[in-house]
Scaffold this motif. Structure first.
Motif, PDB file in Angstrom:
ATOM      1  N   ALA A 185       0.847  -1.193   0.000  1.00 43.73           N
ATOM      2  CA  ALA A 185       0.000   0.000   0.000  1.00 43.73           C
ATOM      3  C   ALA A 185       0.877   1.236   0.000  1.00 43.73           C
ATOM      4  O   ALA A 185       1.796   1.357   0.822  1.00 43.73           O
ATOM      5  CB  ALA A 185      -0.917  -0.004   1.217  1.00 43.73           C
ATOM      6  N   ARG A 186       0.599   2.138  -0.932  1.00 44.75           N
ATOM      7  CA  ARG A 186       1.370   3.374  -1.050  1.00 44.75           C
ATOM      8  C   ARG A 186       0.574   4.594  -0.609  1.00 44.75           C
ATOM      9  O   ARG A 186       1.132   5.687  -0.498  1.00 44.75           O
ATOM     10  CB  ARG A 186       1.816   3.568  -2.510  1.00 44.75           C
ATOM     11  N   ASN A 187      -0.699   4.411  -0.361  1.00 44.74           N
ATOM     12  CA  ASN A 187      -1.551   5.503   0.100  1.00 44.74           C
ATOM     13  C   ASN A 187      -2.710   4.913   0.895  1.00 44.74           C
ATOM     14  O   ASN A 187      -2.848   3.684   0.991  1.00 44.74           O
ATOM     15  CB  ASN A 187      -2.045   6.350  -1.079  1.00 44.74           C
ATOM     16  N   MET A 188      -3.565   5.766   1.452  1.00 50.79           N
ATOM     17  CA  MET A 188      -4.633   5.280   2.313  1.00 50.79           C
ATOM     18  C   MET A 188      -5.709   4.512   1.557  1.00 50.79           C
ATOM     19  O   MET A 188      -6.301   3.570   2.089  1.00 50.79           O
ATOM     20  CB  MET A 188      -5.259   6.452   3.069  1.00 50.79           C
ATOM     21  N   THR A 189      -5.961   4.867   0.315  1.00 47.59           N
ATOM     22  CA  THR A 189      -6.942   4.118  -0.492  1.00 47.59           C
ATOM     23  C   THR A 189      -6.483   2.684  -0.676  1.00 47.59           C
ATOM     24  O   THR A 189      -7.260   1.726  -0.497  1.00 47.59           O
ATOM     25  CB  THR A 189      -7.142   4.799  -1.866  1.00 47.59           C
ATOM     26  N   GLU A 190      -5.211   2.514  -1.001  1.00 43.10           N
ATOM     27  CA  GLU A 190      -4.656   1.167  -1.182  1.00 43.10           C
ATOM     28  C   GLU A 190      -4.590   0.419   0.153  1.00 43.10           C
ATOM     29  O   GLU A 190      -4.777  -0.794   0.209  1.00 43.10           O
ATOM     30  CB  GLU A 190      -3.262   1.263  -1.812  1.00 43.10           C
ATOM     31  N   PHE A 191      -4.326   1.161   1.231  1.00 39.50           N
ATOM     32  CA  PHE A 191      -4.245   0.532   2.554  1.00 39.50           C
ATOM     33  C   PHE A 191      -5.597  -0.049   2.960  1.00 39.50           C
ATOM     34  O   PHE A 191      -5.677  -1.193   3.419  1.00 39.50           O
ATOM     35  CB  PHE A 191      -3.799   1.567   3.588  1.00 39.50           C
ATOM     36  N   ILE A 192      -6.671   0.709   2.776  1.00 35.58           N
ATOM     37  CA  ILE A 192      -8.006   0.223   3.134  1.00 35.58           C
ATOM     38  C   ILE A 192      -8.381  -0.973   2.264  1.00 35.58           C
ATOM     39  O   ILE A 192      -8.930  -1.975   2.761  1.00 35.58           O
ATOM     40  CB  ILE A 192      -9.058   1.349   2.983  1.00 35.58           C
ATOM     41  N   ILE A 231      -6.970  13.769   6.822  1.00 29.96           N
ATOM     42  CA  ILE A 231      -8.069  14.602   6.313  1.00 29.96           C
ATOM     43  C   ILE A 231      -7.921  14.804   4.815  1.00 29.96           C
ATOM     44  O   ILE A 231      -8.881  14.664   4.050  1.00 29.96           O
ATOM     45  CB  ILE A 231      -8.092  15.957   7.047  1.00 29.96           C
ATOM     46  N   GLU A 232      -6.701  15.093   4.372  1.00 27.10           N
ATOM     47  CA  GLU A 232      -6.440  15.253   2.932  1.00 27.10           C
ATOM     48  C   GLU A 232      -6.708  13.958   2.182  1.00 27.10           C
ATOM     49  O   GLU A 232      -7.114  13.978   1.016  1.00 27.10           O
ATOM     50  CB  GLU A 232      -4.997  15.686   2.700  1.00 27.10           C
ATOM     51  N   ALA A 233      -6.497  12.836   2.858  1.00 29.38           N
ATOM     52  CA  ALA A 233      -6.699  11.533   2.230  1.00 29.38           C
ATOM     53  C   ALA A 233      -8.165  11.108   2.238  1.00 29.38           C
ATOM     54  O   ALA A 233      -8.495  10.001   1.811  1.00 29.38           O
ATOM     55  CB  ALA A 233      -5.855  10.484   2.946  1.00 29.38           C
ATOM     56  N   GLY A 234      -9.046  11.993   2.722  1.00 31.32           N
ATOM     57  CA  GLY A 234     -10.475  11.701   2.676  1.00 31.32           C
ATOM     58  C   GLY A 234     -11.083  11.231   3.983  1.00 31.32           C
ATOM     59  O   GLY A 234     -12.276  10.938   4.044  1.00 31.32           O
ATOM     60  N   PHE A 235     -10.283  11.168   5.053  1.00 32.83           N
ATOM     61  CA  PHE A 235     -10.764  10.715   6.361  1.00 32.83           C
ATOM     62  C   PHE A 235     -11.068  11.959   7.196  1.00 32.83           C
ATOM     63  O   PHE A 235     -10.233  12.421   7.970  1.00 32.83           O
ATOM     64  CB  PHE A 235      -9.721   9.827   7.026  1.00 32.83           C
ATOM     65  N   SER A 263      -7.669   1.800  16.691  1.00 32.08           N
ATOM     66  CA  SER A 263      -8.934   1.121  16.946  1.00 32.08           C
ATOM     67  C   SER A 263     -10.078   1.820  16.216  1.00 32.08           C
ATOM     68  O   SER A 263     -10.932   1.166  15.605  1.00 32.08           O
ATOM     69  CB  SER A 263      -9.214   1.085  18.451  1.00 32.08           C
ATOM     70  N   TYR A 264     -10.081   3.148  16.264  1.00 27.02           N
ATOM     71  CA  TYR A 264     -11.155   3.885  15.597  1.00 27.02           C
ATOM     72  C   TYR A 264     -11.108   3.675  14.088  1.00 27.02           C
ATOM     73  O   TYR A 264     -12.145   3.466  13.442  1.00 27.02           O
ATOM     74  CB  TYR A 264     -11.067   5.381  15.916  1.00 27.02           C
ATOM     75  N   LEU A 265      -9.913   3.720  13.513  1.00 22.94           N
ATOM     76  CA  LEU A 265      -9.777   3.497  12.074  1.00 22.94           C
ATOM     77  C   LEU A 265     -10.287   2.109  11.701  1.00 22.94           C
ATOM     78  O   LEU A 265     -11.051   1.947  10.734  1.00 22.94           O
ATOM     79  CB  LEU A 265      -8.315   3.659  11.652  1.00 22.94           C
ATOM     80  N   ALA A 266      -9.879   1.105  12.465  1.00 23.80           N
ATOM     81  CA  ALA A 266     -10.281  -0.277  12.166  1.00 23.80           C
ATOM     82  C   ALA A 266     -11.782  -0.485  12.316  1.00 23.80           C
ATOM     83  O   ALA A 266     -12.425  -1.126  11.475  1.00 23.80           O
ATOM     84  CB  ALA A 266      -9.522  -1.238  13.079  1.00 23.80           C
ATOM     85  N   GLU A 267     -12.365   0.062  13.398  1.00 24.93           N
ATOM     86  CA  GLU A 267     -13.789  -0.139  13.654  1.00 24.93           C
ATOM     87  C   GLU A 267     -14.666   0.688  12.721  1.00 24.93           C
ATOM     88  O   GLU A 267     -15.668   0.199  12.198  1.00 24.93           O
ATOM     89  CB  GLU A 267     -14.114   0.206  15.114  1.00 24.93           C
ATOM     90  N   TRP A 314      -6.334  -3.124   0.857  1.00 30.05           N
ATOM     91  CA  TRP A 314      -5.520  -4.257   1.313  1.00 30.05           C
ATOM     92  C   TRP A 314      -6.071  -4.847   2.613  1.00 30.05           C
ATOM     93  O   TRP A 314      -6.187  -6.059   2.759  1.00 30.05           O
ATOM     94  CB  TRP A 314      -4.075  -3.790   1.520  1.00 30.05           C
ATOM     95  N   ALA A 315      -6.429  -3.964   3.549  1.00 26.47           N
ATOM     96  CA  ALA A 315      -6.950  -4.427   4.830  1.00 26.47           C
ATOM     97  C   ALA A 315      -8.261  -5.187   4.658  1.00 26.47           C
ATOM     98  O   ALA A 315      -8.478  -6.229   5.289  1.00 26.47           O
ATOM     99  CB  ALA A 315      -7.148  -3.227   5.764  1.00 26.47           C
ATOM    100  N   ARG A 316      -9.129  -4.700   3.799  1.00 27.25           N
ATOM    101  CA  ARG A 316     -10.421  -5.368   3.582  1.00 27.25           C
ATOM    102  C   ARG A 316     -10.264  -6.705   2.873  1.00 27.25           C
ATOM    103  O   ARG A 316     -11.008  -7.642   3.124  1.00 27.25           O
ATOM    104  CB  ARG A 316     -11.356  -4.451   2.790  1.00 27.25           C
ATOM    105  N   SER A 317      -9.267  -6.782   2.018  1.00 26.33           N
ATOM    106  CA  SER A 317      -9.031  -8.063   1.318  1.00 26.33           C
ATOM    107  C   SER A 317      -8.405  -9.098   2.250  1.00 26.33           C
ATOM    108  O   SER A 317      -8.370 -10.293   1.922  1.00 26.33           O
ATOM    109  CB  SER A 317      -8.128  -7.839   0.097  1.00 26.33           C
ATOM    110  N   ASN A 318      -7.904  -8.625   3.408  1.00 25.71           N
ATOM    111  CA  ASN A 318      -7.313  -9.529   4.410  1.00 25.71           C
ATOM    112  C   ASN A 318      -8.063  -9.443   5.739  1.00 25.71           C
ATOM    113  O   ASN A 318      -7.475  -9.608   6.810  1.00 25.71           O
ATOM    114  CB  ASN A 318      -5.843  -9.166   4.629  1.00 25.71           C
ATOM    115  N   LYS A 319      -9.347  -9.193   5.659  1.00 25.03           N
ATOM    116  CA  LYS A 319     -10.167  -9.001   6.860  1.00 25.03           C
ATOM    117  C   LYS A 319     -10.055 -10.184   7.806  1.00 25.03           C
ATOM    118  O   LYS A 319     -10.167 -11.338   7.393  1.00 25.03           O
ATOM    119  CB  LYS A 319     -11.630  -8.797   6.465  1.00 25.03           C
ATOM    120  N   GLY A 320      -9.791  -9.887   9.088  1.00 26.06           N
ATOM    121  CA  GLY A 320      -9.638 -10.940  10.082  1.00 26.06           C
ATOM    122  C   GLY A 320      -8.230 -11.482  10.198  1.00 26.06           C
ATOM    123  O   GLY A 320      -7.939 -12.266  11.099  1.00 26.06           O
TER     124      GLY A 320
END
Length: 323
Positions: A134-141, A237-241, A167-171, A143-149
């Motif tokens: 992952a090179r940015n937050m879009t790719e990170f999310i 925030i700039e990354a959309g969060f 924890s907040y980011l994950a939840e 990647w994380a969803r494709s490896n959920k759990g």
């Protein structure tokens, strides 16, 4: 008769406050720091003590009092005489977080302490191991969803700002991650470098050497402004969060016992704010990846009040309870 005595006493105290402040300080001042010697909090406190001491014409002695998540030092200052001779330079845990994570706190910030200034901000950086694709937050999310759990994240302690933010980011993004707490930032970063955990939030000063070596990669910064040392790394925030929770950052705050005479408080505020603007302090901030603030006592308190509901939400979502 009793009413007359009370009135006379009150008048005497009112008249003596300006005189007391005019002569302040007449002896050395103690600056209590809830951290051991050698760390960022200690280094900043000592630089601040040196600069303020010269301006005030008195020695400011730094007294390191680690323990009980910073509550030991905070309680000491809360119970000290309200005369301006005992200062607290503290990280956010005992002031901002303790009342939400501990069932019993031996002081009340609003009742027992007065703000002098918020010294600096400490923005956290979301860092990933070099093998995370992952090179940015879009790719990170993604990647994380494709490896959920299957993904875990580290923190430098249950209830720490890093834990609450992760924890907040994950939840909030339903990523299904598990938490791995460590006893401090250093061992957590070592395991992050070793690939035992794939990502974590940590302070920029601790992470920067590992970004340079290529062992870790920064994806985003917590807060509302980019860091000078990481100009190419966007804020969350700039990354959309845009959640308010992603604006909460740590840092260092100066406080004294409640009831300290207003003229004394004003003098301490003036000299602290002037010291924070010096070249020496600015250089110290940069070394540790901190952002100098030095706002007014009123602004510091307003910042504390505004963060309360957000921190309460972060703690509730994380389930972080220290006792």
């Amino acid at each position: 008769m009793h009413r007359i005595q009370t009135f006379v006493l009150a008048a005497a105290l009112a008249c003596s406050a300006p005189g007391f402040a005019q002569g302040f300080p007449t002896r050395s001042i103690t600056m209590v720091v809830p951290a051991p010697a050698g760390g960022a909090s200690d280094a900043i406190a000592r630089s601040l003590a040196d600069a303020m001491g010269k301006a005030l014409g008195q020695v400011i002695v730094v007294d390191n009092k680690p323990g009980a998540s910073g509550m030991l030092a905070t309680q000491l200052v809360a119970r000290a005489p309200a005369d301006g001779y005992t200062l607290l330079v503290t990280h956010t845990t005992p002031i901002y977080y303790a009342h939400h994570t501990f069932s019993k706190v031996p002081y009340d910030v609003r009742r027992d302490l007065a703000f002098v200034t918020h010294i600096c901000d400490a923005s956290l950086v979301l860092a990933v191991h070099k093998d995370v694709p992952a090179r940015n937050m879009t790719e990170f999310i993604a990647w994380a969803r494709s490896n959920k759990g299957k993904v875990s994240y580290g923190s430098y302690g249950v209830g720490s700002s890093g834990h609450l933010m992760s924890s907040y980011l994950a939840e909030s993004r339903q990523l299904g991650m598990s938490h791995v707490p460590y006893k401090g930032e250093a061992p957590m970063i070592q395991d992050l470098i070793g690939g035992h955990i794939p990502w974590a939030f940590a302070t920029a000063g601790s992470l920067s050497p590992h970004f340079t070596s290529g062992q870790l990669r920064p994806l985003a910064v917590v807060g509302e402004q980019r860091l000078d040392d990481l100009p190419g790394v966007p804020t969350l925030i700039e990354a959309g969060f845009r959640d308010p929770e992603f604006k909460i950052i740590g840092g260092l705050t100066m406080m004294v016992a409640a009831g300290t005479p207003a003229p004394v408080l004003a003098r301490l505020e003036k000299e602290a704010r002037a010291a924070i603007q010096t070249v020496q302090l600015r250089a110290r901030f940069q070394v540790f990846g901190l952002i100098g603030v030095g706002n007014s006592a009123k602004e510091a308190r307003e910042g504390f009040e505004a963060s309360g509901p957000v921190i309460e939400k972060l703690v509730r979502i994380s389930g972080a309870k220290m006792d």
